[in-house]
Enzyme design. Structure first.
Site, PDB file in Angstrom:
ATOM      1  N   LYS A   1       0.837  -1.196   0.000  1.00 24.68           N
ATOM      2  CA  LYS A   1       0.000   0.000   0.000  1.00 24.68           C
ATOM      3  C   LYS A   1       0.879   1.255   0.000  1.00 24.68           C
ATOM      4  O   LYS A   1       0.630   2.203  -0.753  1.00 24.68           O
ATOM      5  CB  LYS A   1      -0.931  -0.009   1.224  1.00 24.68           C
ATOM      6  CG  LYS A   1      -2.018  -1.077   1.114  1.00 24.68           C
ATOM      7  CD  LYS A   1      -2.804  -1.309   2.410  1.00 24.68           C
ATOM      8  CE  LYS A   1      -3.801  -2.468   2.202  1.00 24.68           C
ATOM      9  NZ  LYS A   1      -4.580  -2.808   3.406  1.00 24.68           N
TER      10      LYS A   1
ATOM     11  N   GLN B   1      -4.727  -1.296   9.585  1.00 24.04           N
ATOM     12  CA  GLN B   1      -4.681  -2.644   9.011  1.00 24.04           C
ATOM     13  C   GLN B   1      -5.247  -3.667   9.996  1.00 24.04           C
ATOM     14  O   GLN B   1      -4.895  -3.671  11.173  1.00 24.04           O
ATOM     15  CB  GLN B   1      -3.216  -2.986   8.644  1.00 24.04           C
ATOM     16  CG  GLN B   1      -3.047  -4.301   7.917  1.00 24.04           C
ATOM     17  CD  GLN B   1      -3.641  -4.312   6.514  1.00 24.04           C
ATOM     18  OE1 GLN B   1      -3.795  -3.277   5.867  1.00 24.04           O
ATOM     19  NE2 GLN B   1      -4.004  -5.489   6.039  1.00 24.04           N
TER      20      GLN B   1
ATOM     21  N   ASP C   1     -10.974   2.813   3.999  1.00 27.74           N
ATOM     22  CA  ASP C   1     -11.398   1.410   3.978  1.00 27.74           C
ATOM     23  C   ASP C   1     -12.911   1.286   3.838  1.00 27.74           C
ATOM     24  O   ASP C   1     -13.417   0.206   3.520  1.00 27.74           O
ATOM     25  CB  ASP C   1     -11.006   0.731   5.301  1.00 27.74           C
ATOM     26  CG  ASP C   1      -9.782  -0.151   5.176  1.00 27.74           C
ATOM     27  OD1 ASP C   1      -9.579  -0.721   4.095  1.00 27.74           O
ATOM     28  OD2 ASP C   1      -9.051  -0.273   6.178  1.00 27.74           O
TER      29      ASP C   1
HETATM   30  N1  GUN Z   1      -6.991  -6.848   6.308  1.00 28.40           N
HETATM   31  C1  GUN Z   1      -7.358  -7.623   5.252  1.00 28.40           C
HETATM   32  N2  GUN Z   1      -8.005  -6.893   4.328  1.00 28.40           N
HETATM   33  C2  GUN Z   1      -8.026  -5.619   4.793  1.00 28.40           C
HETATM   34  C3  GUN Z   1      -8.546  -4.402   4.271  1.00 28.40           C
HETATM   35  O1  GUN Z   1      -9.120  -4.336   3.186  1.00 28.40           O
HETATM   36  N3  GUN Z   1      -8.368  -3.317   5.057  1.00 28.40           N
HETATM   37  C4  GUN Z   1      -7.760  -3.364   6.257  1.00 28.40           C
HETATM   38  N4  GUN Z   1      -7.659  -2.241   6.959  1.00 28.40           N
HETATM   39  N5  GUN Z   1      -7.273  -4.469   6.776  1.00 28.40           N
HETATM   40  C5  GUN Z   1      -7.409  -5.594   6.031  1.00 28.40           C
END
Ligand code: GUN
Length: 309
Positions: free
Chosen positions: A54, A98, A121
């Site tokens: 990311k 995350q 998100d």
């Molecule tokens: N963990 C697995 N997928 C995601 C996601 O799309 N966003 C976040 N913040 N954590 C994750």
């Protein structure tokens, strides 16, 4: 029937290119660059890889990005105050915490603390509610990526029967809401669904988001359906791999298990899906690649919405 493989690579690249151009335009015309902060708590190895991707992709597109890594024993209140500090910073447009968080941290409370305008998100109840009302909102990245794959591959959604297997807050539920917004007839199935294959076989579009390697098999798939595989599972068992992959694909999967100890597998049995579906997204190389691209798109969207652009 042999399925057409819907590669996520080109679609993700096109979206990133669009984001790169938009970021450049915003800098030229408005004098700012969108900013994204990713918060990671603890040492989950998969999370470390995802967060790395990311941050790296942000830089590539001209988005200003930072990574805050907190120790596994950071208290709930410390994570909360980190989020609140980021809410107040004017140079930050997107905040992503995350998941999963360590067990001693109340995940829902942290997600609710994020300023909904910075919630890239789309997990804040305000954005969940807006999505369900069909209003403009920040939308969870993975299901938003699935919609992009369908649209950009010329697969119609309106009027189709879409069946989503899985009801998580990250994928299943927002996926169903987005398909509904696109005028599909939507069914959500889950672990307590009775006679699952009889329902999934009615799907024109079948989305698998269960979290079990190779769970969706030929018997679940209608001949000619579009099958979207959202799962990411590590498989190290050689017999299971032999059940999942064709003679053509198996050798490189076994080589991966030999070399790295495991191979990435979705929630769909690819060998059986390819025989029955008309379209199928591979793992890796399918939906997963879209998630980061959509996060970048959301960050730009958040930056524009917060400035009323
Ligand atoms: N963990 C697995 N997928 C995601 C996601 O799309 N966003 C976040 N913040 N954590 C994750």
């Amino acid at each position: 029937m042999t399925a057409k493989i819907l590669s996520g690579r080109e679609i993700a690249e096109s979206i990133k290119e669009e984001v790169r151009n938009e970021v450049a335009r915003l800098f030229e015309e408005q004098g700012f660059r969108p900013g994204l902060t990713v918060v990671r708590v603890g040492e989950d190895p998969a999370s470390a890889v995802y967060v790395g991707n990311k941050v790296k992709t942000s830089h590539e597109l001209g988005i200003v990005s930072e990574h805050i890594h907190l120790e596994a024993d950071t208290t709930h209140d410390e994570v909360l105050s980190t989020v609140k500090r980021l809410n107040r910073r004017d140079d930050i447009d997107g905040i992503l915490v995350q998941l999963p968080l360590p067990d001693h941290i109340d995940e829902n409370a942290i997600l609710e603390a994020i300023d909904p305008q910075k919630d890239v998100d789309g997990f804040h109840p305000m954005n969940v509610g807006r999505l369900n009302q069909g209003q403009r909102s920040l939308v969870p990245c993975t299901p938003a990526g699935v919609i992009e794959i369908l649209k950009r591959s010329g697969i119609g959604i309106a009027g189709k029967h879409a069946v989503v297997v899985g009801r998580s807050n990250i994928v299943g539920k927002p996926m169903a809401a987005l398909l509904l917004k696109e005028n599909a007839t939507v069914t959500i199935c889950h672990s307590r669904t009775t006679d699952l294959p009889s329902i999934t076989r009615q799907a024109d579009i079948l989305v698998a988001a269960i979290g079990k390697a190779g769970f969706v098999r030929g018997e679940h798939i209608r001949e000619g359906a579009t099958v979207i595989d959202v799962g990411i599972n590590s498989v190290s068992d050689i017999d299971l791999a032999a059940d999942l992959f064709s003679e053509e694909d198996l050798p490189k999967r076994l080589a991966a298990i030999e070399k790295r100890g495991s191979t990435l597998v979705g929630d769909v049995n690819p060998k059986e899906a390819i025989e029955k579906a008309a379209n199928f997204t591979p793992v890796p190389g399918g939906v997963g690649l879209l998630t980061v691209a959509m996060l970048m798109k959301n960050t730009v969207e958040a930056a524009k919405m917060r400035r009323n652009l």
